[in-house]
Design a protein around this motif. Structure first.
Motif, PDB file in Angstrom:
ATOM      1  N   THR A 186       0.605  -1.003   0.377  1.00  0.00           N
ATOM      2  CA  THR A 186      -0.045   0.059  -0.252  1.00  0.00           C
ATOM      3  C   THR A 186       1.026   1.397  -0.358  1.00  0.00           C
ATOM      4  O   THR A 186       0.607   2.576  -1.098  1.00  0.00           O
ATOM      5  N   VAL A 187       1.817   0.868   0.821  1.00  0.00           N
ATOM      6  CA  VAL A 187       3.061   1.863   0.705  1.00  0.00           C
ATOM      7  C   VAL A 187       3.441   2.333  -0.396  1.00  0.00           C
ATOM      8  O   VAL A 187       3.913   3.593  -0.770  1.00  0.00           O
ATOM      9  N   GLU A 225      -4.373   6.078   9.598  1.00  0.00           N
ATOM     10  CA  GLU A 225      -2.912   5.436   9.090  1.00  0.00           C
ATOM     11  C   GLU A 225      -2.508   6.212   7.555  1.00  0.00           C
ATOM     12  O   GLU A 225      -1.639   6.170   7.535  1.00  0.00           O
ATOM     13  N   LEU A 226      -3.645   6.536   6.610  1.00  0.00           N
ATOM     14  CA  LEU A 226      -3.300   7.376   6.200  1.00  0.00           C
ATOM     15  C   LEU A 226      -2.831   8.959   6.003  1.00  0.00           C
ATOM     16  O   LEU A 226      -2.459   8.895   5.505  1.00  0.00           O
ATOM     17  N   THR A 227      -3.870   8.950   6.513  1.00  0.00           N
ATOM     18  CA  THR A 227      -2.605  10.659   7.229  1.00  0.00           C
ATOM     19  C   THR A 227      -1.375  10.747   7.169  1.00  0.00           C
ATOM     20  O   THR A 227      -0.570  11.937   7.144  1.00  0.00           O
ATOM     21  N   GLU A 228      -0.705   9.543   7.751  1.00  0.00           N
ATOM     22  CA  GLU A 228       1.021   9.663   7.868  1.00  0.00           C
ATOM     23  C   GLU A 228       1.448   9.763   6.627  1.00  0.00           C
ATOM     24  O   GLU A 228       3.092  10.689   6.979  1.00  0.00           O
TER      25      GLU A 228
END
Length: 714
Positions: free
Chosen positions: A304-305, A338-341
């Motif tokens: 995903t990253v 988690e996506l805000t990171e």
């Protein structure tokens, strides 16, 4: 009070969302961020009235100017066409005059040859003793430039050690040696590449603003393995692709078009396995919008990253599809957190990224996802020129036993038709047939449409650019020119041979594992090659000396035998002759259907090739109880085994009051008068130590041996 979103209001007033946002900001001073922002019912009614009044006022003005615009447009078009025709007629006249002069010169030179037996021809044709030659030249053309007979040129080439025919090509270096023999100066011709000629042809049909029209968006689905990318596409396309793939994992890139109302959306399904990094990166380069699939029960994972990084580097808009919301353990807020990171913030959290909650299993949220795709595409204002020559990218390619080289082409501009000549990377061909994703024949394919084409002379590389061209001869020449460039670059590099493969091994500084990769499609071959070469470390260098598409054949076995390489087949098998030759040459062939199995086996092979760790293994200790002096033997110690055991010929160290005073080997080990292999704890024995006699009672003798262990890490 109910509220209306900007995109809904844009539909009502028949304006693009982007234009409506601009009007609201500039004329009404309304702060709106994007098409998902909301307005009250009262404000939306005022906006509708404003546009109705404005449309009525502009009707009469448009009617008055319409006739003049049409007249002016026709005048401009006629002027352009007339000017273009004049230029083309002038070029044709010049070319015809050149051809006439050339034919006259050729006839004159031919008559001079026969009349004067080549003497006068030599004086008139050498161009002051200098001739120009490109990288290669045929024997016939060189003979004409030298004004010599082809038999004479071939004879002199034989003296140089070359057996050539009249139409065979020779390189510049050989031609220069021959010219030196004839005392003619030879220079290398600096000619414009065929790619430059091709670009000039493309400039004649450069896309003009009035030819642009709306095109379908190209969507790439990315995310971690098993997060439901292919299942999501299955739900959209009402098909089942994942069951056809090995292990339910997408192994090859597939491109599909989907009809949503009056709109068409093209989807590219990139494999989610970590090994397909390069294929996923290629997908990001051809896409307009990325759907990032994240499982609500799993959250952010390594792939995903990786997908997020590809999207950011390609500057592609992202729509996050939170999948598997039907599961009881689903946690949507955790995914958003988690996506805000990674600077992906949902709209309801104050960001600008569209989040859609979906379930590929139940179909929930699919319609909303498609609507968001169309809205995002409308804001981007995606356009293309359908009338221009076709250009695009190779999504996938493979070699079919019955139909020959096949390639999945994604048209990005222009229209591709049956009968078009195309240049695809360093290959070329004429389109003989086209099929869609359902294997239905097609006659033409417009922008953003994926097609499977037949007619290429070779299998192109996945990710290659393709362009259509009118002249097949020019396409062939461009292909040959590009191949020659690749060949020249390979000749400049070190050649793969038995000597070069072993050179680094003989140096003792590095070991090399040579691998030949054969695959069913080019994309898998690229991904496997990249993953294998990433396994290289300071101790071992992994080198893929050859990768290609197709079955494992005899030439691959011979190559592997001379290069001391192993062969990896991905979804391919060796034929019978290859198996017999491999058994004779002792070549190792490994075939796989899943890439991670191949990588695990190669890791094991690499561990075996590493210089093993040499470690000391403790055996036991004995105490000297009594000493005996024996002539011709030396000092023999009578000992008692305190711990472990002592074996014959093992390494020993003598400890005196805890200090090592000597290290050596056992020269003999006995119980009573018999030689034994080992003596265990609690038993007495007699022993002597090699090259050491200064033993004392109560000394401790510690036995050990050095063993080689395979490394567990690279």
């Amino acid at each position: 009070m109910s509220k209306v979103r900007i995109y809904e209001l844009a539909k009502a007033v028949n304006k693009p969302s982007k234009e409506l946002i601009s009007i609201l900001k500039n004329e009404f001073d309304v702060d709106v961020k994007n098409h998902m922002s909301v307005l009250s019912d009262k404000d939306s009614e005022l906006i509708k009235e404003y546009f109705e009044i404005k449309d009525k006022d502009s009707v009469s003005e448009n009617e008055m100017s319409m006739d003049y615009d049409k007249y002016q447009e026709n005048v401009n078009r006629n002027d352009i066409v007339q000017e273009y025709e004049e230029i083309m007629i002038e070029q044709i006249d010049k070319q015809s005059s050149k051809n006439k002069n050339k034919n006259k010169n050729n006839r004159r030179q031919s008559s001079l040859k026969h009349k004067k037996n080549n003497v006068a021809a030599n004086d008139s044709g050498e161009n002051n003793g200098i001739i120009e030659i490109s990288r290669t030249i045929s024997v016939k053309d060189l003979a004409q430039k030298l004004n010599k007979s082809t038999a004479d040129v071939i004879k002199n080439l034989m003296f140089l050690g070359l057996m050539v025919s009249i139409n065979q090509e020779i390189d510049f270096e050989v031609a220069k040696k021959l010219c030196d023999k004839y005392e003619v100066e030879c220079v290398k011709k600096e000619e414009t590449s065929n790619d430059d000629k091709y670009e000039l042809i493309g400039n004649l049909t450069e896309t003009k603003s009035e030819n642009l029209s709306k095109r379908p968006p190209i969507i790439t689905v990315m995310g971690h393995v098993d997060h439901g990318k292919t299942s999501l596409l299955d739900c959209i396309r009402k098909t089942n692709v994942s069951q056809k793939e090995a292990g339910g994992i997408t192994q090859h890139i597939g491109a599909y078009k989907v009809q949503v109302g009056d709109e068409i959306i093209t989807f590219i399904d990139t494999p989610g396995h970590e090994a397909f990094t390069q294929m996923r990166a290629r997908g990001a380069k051809v896409t307009d919008i990325v759907i990032l699939v994240v499982a609500a029960d799993d959250g952010i994972m390594p792939q995903t990253v990786e997908a997020i990084n590809h999207c950011k580097s390609a500057n592609v808009p992202i729509i996050v599809a939170v999948n598997k919301i039907d599961k009881p353990e689903a946690n949507i807020d955790k995914v958003k957190q988690e996506l805000t990171e990674y600077e992906i913030i949902a709209e309801d959290w104050g960001g600008s990224t569209v989040f859609v909650n979906v379930s590929a299993k139940t179909g929930e949220g699919i319609d909303e996802l498609l609507e968001m795709i169309i809205l995002t595409a409308d804001i981007q204002e995606l356009t293309a020129d359908k009338s221009s020559p076709a250009k695009g990218t190779v999504i996938e390619s493979r070699l079919d036993k019955g139909r020959g080289p096949l390639a999945t082409l994604l048209v990005q501009d222009g229209t591709l038709k049956i009968g078009d000549c195309v240049v695809v990377g360093n290959t070329y061909g004429k389109i003989r047939a086209m099929y869609d994703e359902n294997d239905v024949p097609m006659k033409e394919a417009g922008p953003s449409i994926p097609v499977l084409v037949l007619g290429l002379n070779e299998v192109p590389d996945a990710g290659d650019r393709f362009e259509s061209i009118k002249d097949e001869k020019v396409a062939r020449q461009i292909s040959n020119d590009r191949k020659q460039q690749i060949k020249d670059s390979q000749m400049n590099n070190s050649k793969i041979s038995l000597e070069t493969v072993y050179s680094q091994i003989k140096d003792g500084t590095i070991k090399e594992l040579s691998i030949i990769v054969k695959s069913d499609v080019q994309g898998s071959s690229e991904a496997l090659k990249q993953s294998l070469e990433k396994l290289s470390s300071e101790n071992i260098k992994v080198k893929v000396i050859h990768s290609a598409v197709g079955a494992i054949n005899e030439s691959d076995i011979i190559f592997a035998s001379t290069s001391n390489a192993i062969i990896i087949g991905f979804n391919v098998r060796p034929d019978n002759n290859a198996l017999l030759l491999a058994d004779k040459e002792k070549v190792d062939i490994r075939t796989y259907r899943l890439i991670y199995e191949a990588l695990d086996d190669i890791k094991s092979a690499m561990i075996g090739l590493l210089d093993p760790d040499i470690k000391e293994v403790y055996l036991g200790r004995v105490e000297i109880r009594q000493l005996y002096k024996i002539s011709n033997v030396g000092t023999v110690a009578g000992c008692y085994v305190l711990d472990g055991k002592l074996t014959r010929n093992c390494n020993v160290r003598i400890l005196r009051q805890g200090v090592v005073i000597f290290e050596s080997k056992l020269s003999s080990l006995k119980r009573f008068k018999d030689d034994v292999k080992e003596v265990n704890k609690g038993y007495e024995c007699g022993l002597s130590i090699e090259n050491f006699n200064d033993l004392k009672e109560e000394d401790i003798i510690e036995g050990f041996e050095m063993k080689e262990f395979k490394r567990n890490n690279l």
